[in-house]
Scaffold this motif. Structure first.
Motif, PDB file in Angstrom:
ATOM      1  N   ARG A 163       0.835  -1.210   0.000  1.00  0.00           N
ATOM      2  CA  ARG A 163       0.000   0.000   0.000  1.00  0.00           C
ATOM      3  C   ARG A 163       0.868   1.257   0.000  1.00  0.00           C
ATOM      4  O   ARG A 163       0.571   2.229  -0.715  1.00  0.00           O
ATOM      5  N   ALA A 164       1.932   1.242   0.788  1.00  0.00           N
ATOM      6  CA  ALA A 164       2.837   2.396   0.824  1.00  0.00           C
ATOM      7  C   ALA A 164       3.514   2.580  -0.528  1.00  0.00           C
ATOM      8  O   ALA A 164       3.697   3.718  -1.000  1.00  0.00           O
ATOM      9  N   TYR A 165       3.890   1.475  -1.157  1.00  0.00           N
ATOM     10  CA  TYR A 165       4.482   1.508  -2.504  1.00  0.00           C
ATOM     11  C   TYR A 165       3.517   2.162  -3.489  1.00  0.00           C
ATOM     12  O   TYR A 165       3.898   3.045  -4.282  1.00  0.00           O
ATOM     13  N   ALA A 166       2.247   1.762  -3.435  1.00  0.00           N
ATOM     14  CA  ALA A 166       1.245   2.314  -4.351  1.00  0.00           C
ATOM     15  C   ALA A 166       1.033   3.806  -4.104  1.00  0.00           C
ATOM     16  O   ALA A 166       0.906   4.593  -5.054  1.00  0.00           O
ATOM     17  N   ARG A 167       0.987   4.216  -2.831  1.00  0.00           N
ATOM     18  CA  ARG A 167       0.823   5.645  -2.520  1.00  0.00           C
ATOM     19  C   ARG A 167       2.023   6.441  -3.020  1.00  0.00           C
ATOM     20  O   ARG A 167       1.873   7.557  -3.549  1.00  0.00           O
ATOM     21  N   ASP A 168       3.195   5.876  -2.859  1.00  0.00           N
ATOM     22  CA  ASP A 168       4.424   6.569  -3.255  1.00  0.00           C
ATOM     23  C   ASP A 168       4.450   6.808  -4.765  1.00  0.00           C
ATOM     24  O   ASP A 168       4.687   7.936  -5.225  1.00  0.00           O
ATOM     25  N   ILE A 169       4.218   5.755  -5.541  1.00  0.00           N
ATOM     26  CA  ILE A 169       4.307   5.941  -6.992  1.00  0.00           C
ATOM     27  C   ILE A 169       3.126   6.746  -7.525  1.00  0.00           C
ATOM     28  O   ILE A 169       3.256   7.432  -8.552  1.00  0.00           O
ATOM     29  N   ASP A 178      -3.316   3.665 -10.631  1.00  0.00           N
ATOM     30  CA  ASP A 178      -4.481   2.853 -10.288  1.00  0.00           C
ATOM     31  C   ASP A 178      -4.071   1.390 -10.423  1.00  0.00           C
ATOM     32  O   ASP A 178      -3.830   0.902 -11.537  1.00  0.00           O
ATOM     33  N   PRO A 179      -3.965   0.651  -9.315  1.00  0.00           N
ATOM     34  CA  PRO A 179      -3.537  -0.754  -9.389  1.00  0.00           C
ATOM     35  C   PRO A 179      -4.393  -1.593 -10.332  1.00  0.00           C
ATOM     36  O   PRO A 179      -3.891  -2.554 -10.930  1.00  0.00           O
ATOM     37  N   ALA A 180      -5.656  -1.223 -10.487  1.00  0.00           N
ATOM     38  CA  ALA A 180      -6.543  -1.999 -11.351  1.00  0.00           C
ATOM     39  C   ALA A 180      -6.132  -1.902 -12.824  1.00  0.00           C
ATOM     40  O   ALA A 180      -6.486  -2.770 -13.629  1.00  0.00           O
ATOM     41  N   LEU A 181      -5.394  -0.840 -13.172  1.00  0.00           N
ATOM     42  CA  LEU A 181      -4.969  -0.653 -14.558  1.00  0.00           C
ATOM     43  C   LEU A 181      -3.584  -1.211 -14.824  1.00  0.00           C
ATOM     44  O   LEU A 181      -3.131  -1.246 -15.972  1.00  0.00           O
ATOM     45  N   SER A 182      -2.897  -1.612 -13.769  1.00  0.00           N
ATOM     46  CA  SER A 182      -1.556  -2.169 -13.896  1.00  0.00           C
ATOM     47  C   SER A 182      -1.629  -3.680 -14.087  1.00  0.00           C
ATOM     48  O   SER A 182      -2.647  -4.305 -13.777  1.00  0.00           O
ATOM     49  N   ARG A 183      -0.577  -4.271 -14.624  1.00  0.00           N
ATOM     50  CA  ARG A 183      -0.537  -5.725 -14.763  1.00  0.00           C
ATOM     51  C   ARG A 183      -0.624  -6.368 -13.378  1.00  0.00           C
ATOM     52  O   ARG A 183       0.110  -5.992 -12.467  1.00  0.00           O
ATOM     53  N   PRO A 184      -1.512  -7.320 -13.187  1.00  0.00           N
ATOM     54  CA  PRO A 184      -1.718  -7.882 -11.848  1.00  0.00           C
ATOM     55  C   PRO A 184      -0.519  -8.686 -11.360  1.00  0.00           C
ATOM     56  O   PRO A 184       0.188  -9.324 -12.157  1.00  0.00           O
ATOM     57  N   ARG A 286       1.034  -0.594 -18.465  1.00  0.00           N
ATOM     58  CA  ARG A 286       0.526   0.752 -18.781  1.00  0.00           C
ATOM     59  C   ARG A 286       1.444   1.849 -18.247  1.00  0.00           C
ATOM     60  O   ARG A 286       1.618   2.899 -18.895  1.00  0.00           O
ATOM     61  N   TYR A 287       2.041   1.640 -17.066  1.00  0.00           N
ATOM     62  CA  TYR A 287       2.797   2.698 -16.404  1.00  0.00           C
ATOM     63  C   TYR A 287       4.302   2.628 -16.681  1.00  0.00           C
ATOM     64  O   TYR A 287       5.072   3.404 -16.111  1.00  0.00           O
ATOM     65  N   ALA A 288       4.742   1.701 -17.530  1.00  0.00           N
ATOM     66  CA  ALA A 288       6.175   1.534 -17.791  1.00  0.00           C
ATOM     67  C   ALA A 288       6.633   2.367 -18.986  1.00  0.00           C
ATOM     68  O   ALA A 288       5.917   2.504 -19.977  1.00  0.00           O
TER      69      ALA A 288
END
Length: 296
Positions: A163-169, A178-184, A286-288
Motif C-alpha cells: 500500500r505504501a508503494y502504491a501511494r508513493d508511486i 491505479d492498481p486496477a490498470l496495472s498488470r496484476p 501501462r505505467y512503464a
C-alpha cells in the motif's frame, strides 16, 4: 570479510563502551547499570507498552521481565494491564511512579552533562567533526539493523508495504496510479516455488520490500521494490535488489528483468549502476517507460 575491518569495529566498540560508561555498575553515578537506566529512559513520563519496549530495545522477553521487576522493586515503575478497567491483561504497560519520574528527570539532566563532558575538551572544529561522524555512524548502524527476509505476501506487514508503494508511486507518476490498470501481481506468484516476497524490517517495523516472479522458460521478473522514506539513502534498495537477484540465481535463473516509470529517476539510476541494460518492452505495462534486463 576483511580481518582489518573486523578489528577496526572491535576497537571502536571497546572505545565507545568505555567512554559511555557501559562497563560501570552505576551508570551516571545513579547506582544502577546501563541496561536499567536505558529501560527507565525508554519508559519515559508517558509510559510504554511492554511489547513495544521489547521491540524497541531488542531485548529477550525474560531479560526484559527481570529488568522491569528490579525497577518495580526499587519503586520506580509499575507494570499492569493497559486497560485496568476492562481487566484486559493481554496488553501490559510500564509506567513511572513519582520516584521514577524524578529519577528520569535526573538521568535527563546528567545525560546532558555527560554529552557536554565529551564535547568540552574538543575545539569547535573537532566538535563539529565528532557530531557529524556520530550522525553518519548512527545511520550506518541503523542500516546494519535492517533485516531482509522472505514474507508471505498476505502478511499484514507485506500488505502495508505494498500500500505504501502504491501511494508513493501515485504521487510521482504523471497520471497517478491505479492498481486496477496495472498488470496484476497475484499472491500465488510470490510464494515458493513460483517466486518470493522479501520484507525489510527495522525493529520489527516494515521499511521496505521487493518481489521476484520465477517465470518458466523466461527471465525472472522483479516487482515492487520499495523503500520507506525513513531509511532512504542507506543502500537498502540495492540490498533488496541484490537479494532478489541472488534468490533467482540460486534457483537456476540466469537473467532477471523489470519495468519502471520514467519519473522514478532514482530507481533507474540504481538499476543502471547495478548492471541492468535497457531492452525493448517485454510486456504491455501501462505505467512503464523503461524495460531492463541483467544477466546473473
Amino acid at each position: 570479510m576483511d580481518v582489518e575491518l573486523i578489528a577496526a569495529v572491535r576497537r571502536f566498540n571497546r572505545t565507545v563502551t568505555q567512554r559511555v560508561g557501559a562497563l560501570d555498575d552505576g551508570y551516571m553515578a545513579r547506582g544502577r547499570p546501563l541496561a536499567q537506566a536505558r529501560l527507565l529512559w525508554e519508559i519515559g513520563p508517558d509510559g510504554a507498552e511492554v511489547a513495544a519496549l521489547r521491540t524497541r530495545l531488542g531485548l529477550d522477553s525474560g531479560y526484559l521481565s527481570r529488568l522491569l521487576r528490579t525497577l518495580e522493586s526499587d519503586g520506580l515503575v509499575t507494570v499492569g494491564p493497559a486497560d485496568r478497567a476492562a481487566g484486559d491483561g493481554r496488553v501490559r504497560t510500564a509506567t513511572l511512579t513519582a520516584a521514577g519520574r524524578a529519577e528520569w528527570t535526573e538521568l535527563d539532566t546528567r545525560s546532558d552533562e555527560f554529552a557536554w563532558s565529551i564535547l568540552a575538551p574538543l575545539t569547535a572544529s573537532h566538535r563539529g567533526r565528532l557530531v557529524t561522524a556520530m550522525a553518519e555512524v548512527e545511520r550506518l548502524l541503523m542500516a546494519s539493523m535492517v533485516v531482509v527476509g522472505p514474507c508471505p505476501p498476505a502478511d499484514p506487514r507485506a500488505r502495508a508495504c505494498v500500500r505504501a508503494y502504491a501511494r508513493d508511486i501515485a504521487r510521482r507518476f504523471d497520471d497517478g496510479y491505479d492498481p486496477a490498470l496495472s498488470r496484476p501481481v497475484r499472491d500465488d506468484d510470490l510464494v515458493p516455488p513460483a517466486g518470493v516476497f522479501l520484507l525489510a524490517t527495522l525493529d520489527s517495523e516494515p521499511v521496505g520490500c521487493g518481489a521476484v516472479k520465477l517465470h518458466p522458460d523466461a527471465p525472472a521478473e522483479i516487482k515492487r521494490v520499495w523503500v520507506s522514506d525513513t531509511v532512504r539513502g542507506l543502500g537498502l534498495g540495492r540490498r533488496i535488489l541484490h537479494e532478489l537477484e541472488r534468490y533467482a540465481a540460486e534457483r537456476g535463473w540466469t537473467a532477471v528483468r523489470l519495468d519502471t516509470n520514467r519519473n522514478l529517476t532514482e530507481a533507474i539510476a540504481l538499476y543502471r549502476s547495478a548492471g541492468y541494460r535497457e531492452i525493448p518492452p517485454f510486456n504491455d505495462e501501462r505505467y512503464a517507460h523503461h524495460w531492463f534486463e541483467k544477466t546473473l
